[in-house]
Structure formats: C-alpha cells, structure tokens
Design a protein around this motif. Structure first.
Motif, PDB file in Angstrom:
ATOM      1  N   LEU A  76      19.199  71.945  41.060  1.00  0.00           N
ATOM      2  CA  LEU A  76      17.785  71.547  40.752  1.00  0.00           C
ATOM      3  C   LEU A  76      17.929  69.713  40.622  1.00  0.00           C
ATOM      4  N   ASP A  77      19.028  69.528  39.870  1.00  0.00           N
ATOM      5  CA  ASP A  77      19.460  67.926  39.838  1.00  0.00           C
ATOM      6  C   ASP A  77      19.757  67.322  41.214  1.00  0.00           C
ATOM      7  N   ILE A  78      20.343  68.089  42.080  1.00  0.00           N
ATOM      8  CA  ILE A  78      20.787  67.617  43.275  1.00  0.00           C
ATOM      9  C   ILE A  78      19.537  67.504  44.302  1.00  0.00           C
ATOM     10  N   PHE A  79      18.590  68.415  43.981  1.00  0.00           N
ATOM     11  CA  PHE A  79      17.321  68.217  44.800  1.00  0.00           C
ATOM     12  C   PHE A  79      16.438  67.058  44.413  1.00  0.00           C
ATOM     13  N   VAL A  80      16.566  66.945  42.977  1.00  0.00           N
ATOM     14  CA  VAL A  80      15.771  65.726  42.290  1.00  0.00           C
ATOM     15  C   VAL A  80      16.130  64.532  43.075  1.00  0.00           C
ATOM     16  N   ASN A  81      17.784  64.328  43.207  1.00  0.00           N
ATOM     17  CA  ASN A  81      18.151  63.225  43.829  1.00  0.00           C
ATOM     18  C   ASN A  81      17.676  62.779  45.001  1.00  0.00           C
ATOM     19  N   SER A  82      17.420  64.112  45.576  1.00  0.00           N
ATOM     20  CA  SER A  82      17.072  63.727  47.167  1.00  0.00           C
ATOM     21  C   SER A  82      15.716  62.941  47.136  1.00  0.00           C
ATOM     22  N   VAL A  83      14.874  63.503  46.225  1.00  0.00           N
ATOM     23  CA  VAL A  83      13.447  62.919  46.052  1.00  0.00           C
ATOM     24  C   VAL A  83      13.565  61.475  45.558  1.00  0.00           C
ATOM     25  N   ALA A  84      14.448  61.232  44.731  1.00  0.00           N
ATOM     26  CA  ALA A  84      14.626  59.756  44.306  1.00  0.00           C
ATOM     27  C   ALA A  84      14.981  58.998  45.322  1.00  0.00           C
ATOM     28  N   VAL A  85      15.650  59.300  46.176  1.00  0.00           N
ATOM     29  CA  VAL A  85      16.238  58.641  47.355  1.00  0.00           C
ATOM     30  C   VAL A  85      15.160  58.179  48.274  1.00  0.00           C
ATOM     31  N   VAL A  86      14.347  59.128  48.799  1.00  0.00           N
ATOM     32  CA  VAL A  86      13.374  58.739  49.671  1.00  0.00           C
ATOM     33  C   VAL A  86      11.931  58.798  49.474  1.00  0.00           C
ATOM     34  N   ASN A  87      11.631  59.044  48.247  1.00  0.00           N
ATOM     35  CA  ASN A  87      10.224  58.958  47.950  1.00  0.00           C
ATOM     36  C   ASN A  87       9.450  57.776  48.270  1.00  0.00           C
ATOM     37  N   ARG A  88      10.071  56.873  48.035  1.00  0.00           N
ATOM     38  CA  ARG A  88       9.347  55.603  48.590  1.00  0.00           C
ATOM     39  C   ARG A  88      10.195  54.867  49.708  1.00  0.00           C
ATOM     40  N   PRO A  89       9.932  55.187  51.093  1.00  0.00           N
ATOM     41  CA  PRO A  89      10.585  54.686  52.146  1.00  0.00           C
ATOM     42  C   PRO A  89      11.116  53.304  52.286  1.00  0.00           C
ATOM     43  N   GLU A  90      10.479  52.473  51.778  1.00  0.00           N
ATOM     44  CA  GLU A  90      10.743  51.315  51.656  1.00  0.00           C
ATOM     45  C   GLU A  90      11.785  50.757  50.881  1.00  0.00           C
ATOM     46  N   LEU A  91      12.070  51.586  50.023  1.00  0.00           N
ATOM     47  CA  LEU A  91      13.245  51.583  49.116  1.00  0.00           C
ATOM     48  C   LEU A  91      14.388  52.551  49.232  1.00  0.00           C
ATOM     49  N   ALA A  92      14.327  53.359  50.456  1.00  0.00           N
ATOM     50  CA  ALA A  92      15.110  54.460  50.716  1.00  0.00           C
ATOM     51  C   ALA A  92      16.670  53.804  50.686  1.00  0.00           C
ATOM     52  N   ASP A  93      16.738  52.816  51.563  1.00  0.00           N
ATOM     53  CA  ASP A  93      18.326  52.755  51.795  1.00  0.00           C
ATOM     54  C   ASP A  93      18.966  52.122  50.549  1.00  0.00           C
ATOM     55  N   TYR A  94      18.096  51.200  49.860  1.00  0.00           N
ATOM     56  CA  TYR A  94      18.490  50.685  48.464  1.00  0.00           C
ATOM     57  C   TYR A  94      18.696  51.863  47.592  1.00  0.00           C
ATOM     58  N   MET A  95      17.891  52.810  47.646  1.00  0.00           N
ATOM     59  CA  MET A  95      18.240  54.017  46.516  1.00  0.00           C
ATOM     60  C   MET A  95      19.253  54.706  47.203  1.00  0.00           C
ATOM     61  N   GLY A  96      19.719  54.838  48.328  1.00  0.00           N
ATOM     62  CA  GLY A  96      20.593  55.577  48.940  1.00  0.00           C
ATOM     63  C   GLY A  96      22.134  54.975  48.415  1.00  0.00           C
ATOM     64  N   PHE A  97      22.006  53.597  48.678  1.00  0.00           N
ATOM     65  CA  PHE A  97      23.282  52.694  47.984  1.00  0.00           C
ATOM     66  C   PHE A  97      23.298  53.096  46.511  1.00  0.00           C
TER      67      PHE A  97
END
Length: 255
Positions: A76-97
């Motif tokens: 579930l935590d792994i899934f939540v992390n995926s939401v955190a990465v791409v929830n805001r597309p304009e921040l997605a690459d920064y959140m991926g970093f």
C-alpha cells in the motif's frame, strides 16, 4: 513445490495480475523505456510491488499467512508513493527525483559515511539532477543543500499516507484501515489473517480463508499501482485489462 498450494482460481488471479504488471512493463520498454524521472520512479515502484505481490503468495503457500498484512501494508505504501510522484503533473519529474534521491540524500548525512561512499552518492545525485529540466534542476540542487530529508520523502508537498489515499484514482481506504494496526504491532496481528487465532502454534499452518484475503488484497494493490503507471506512461491503453481484473477481484470478495 509449495507446502500449502493456493486454490487454482486464486493462483490464477495472482498470476494474471502479475502478468498484467509484466505486460505493462514490457510495453513501456518497447516504446523506449523510462523517458523522465517520474517514469524512473514508477518503474522502481512497480518492480518492488511485483516482488511484494509474489512474496505474499510465498508466505501463504508456506504457512505464514498471518504475516502477509505486513507485506500488504508495504505494498500500500508503494502504491501511495506512485500517487505522490504523479498526482501533480507539473511536479512529477521533481517528485520522481525526490523519491529516487531520498536514499542518497539521507546517506550523505550519515556521520559514518566514508569519502568514497560520499563521492558515489554525490555522483548518483548529479546524474539524477542532470535528467531534469533547468527549472527542476534548480529546485533539486536546493533540496540537496537542505541536508537530511524529512521522515516521508514526499513532504512537504504531502503530509501523510492518508492524505495521498484521498488522492488515489480509486477508493482503497478499507485496505489501509485493515492493515495499519497489524503493521504497527497492534493486538490484531494475532487475530487478523489467522484462520485459528486460538491455536497457540508457532509452526507453519494452512490458512485457506485468509490466504484468499491476502492474495486478493495484494492483487488489488498491484493492480492499482499499474493503473497509475498505465495512465502516466502508456496513455491508459491497458485500462480494459484493469477493469476485467478488478471485476474478478470483486467476485472473490463477494464469494
């Protein structure tokens, strides 16, 4: 050979969800693989999710079903992390970093780090930074200078797991409530996912009723992560397969 094999229909569900995750991975690879830091993060998360899903099955088939809530809560935590990465597309690459660099940034604050290790961590961070846009590079370098990261890598953009669950494409709060107490050492650890809680037996045992619950839960969580990845890296092309597998999961729950 498994000690306590899953029923054929349950084993098929487990394997079909794993096939779905693998097929999605292969499709993304065929189209050039990860093209951004957000995609790199989702790739790492999907890898760990697939391993965790398989681990849940191994525990069930070797007689340790009562321990599966720990892995499912991790899933579930792994899934939540995926939401955190791409929830805001304009921040997605920064959140991926942020997600990928979290380990290295913490490592750099370890007082026992050696100089060769420091050089290795800094080289990795530089490689990740160079994959970002100019604007994100500025933010990433400022982040590195802040020192030790907070408890959750996704802070301060998001505060808690529960907050991110509210942003999930689909409602899975029930899974969160079911597994959280067990993971944190609550008394329910002796009761939940144990077919016979009264049996004071620490040897491996078969738990057919709760093995089904464990496999259904891990299948749903891996499926949800793949849904996020499919819509980010694959234009949602695999949504029909997602819907079919979701119907099968619901059928198990209603049986």
């Amino acid at each position: 050979m498994a000690t306590f094999p899953l029923s054929p229909d349950l084993a098929t569900l487990h394997d079909d969800v794993l096939w779905y995750a693998t097929a999605l991975q292969n499709t993304i690879a065929e189209h050039g693989g990860c093209q951004s830091m957000a995609s790199e993060a989702l790739n790492a998360l999907a890898f760990n999710a697939a391993l965790t899903h398989r681990g849940v099955r191994t525990l069930c088939e070797e007689g340790w079903t009562p321990l599966t809530p720990i892995l499912n809560r991790t899933l579930l935590d792994i899934f939540v992390n995926s939401v955190a990465v791409v929830n805001r597309p304009e921040l997605a690459d920064y959140m991926g970093f942020k997600y990928i660099s979290d380990f290295y940034r913490k490592w750099l604050t370890d007082p026992e780090i050696t100089e060769p290790e420091r050089a290795s961590a800094n080289a990795a961070l530089e490689m990740f930074v160079n994959k970002l846009s100019e604007a994100d590079q500025v933010r990433a370098r400022a982040l590195i200078q802040q020192g030790r990261p907070p408890t959750y890598w996704f802070q301060p953009e998001y505060n808690t797991t529960r907050e991110l669950l509210d942003l999930s494409p689909h409602n899975i709060h029930a899974i969160y409530r079911l597994f959280s107490s067990v993971t944190h050492g609550g008394f329910s650890a002796k009761l939940v996912f144990n077919d016979d809680p009264a049996a004071e037996d620490i040897d491996p045992r078969q738990h057919p009723r709760n093995a089904a619950r464990a496999i259904v839960a891990s299948s749903r969580l891996l499926l949800e992560l793949c849904y996020v990845r499919d819509h980010w890296d694959n234009l949602g092309v695999a949504e029909e397969a997602y819907n079919e597998l979701l119907l099968r999961i619901h059928a198990f729950r209603e049986a």
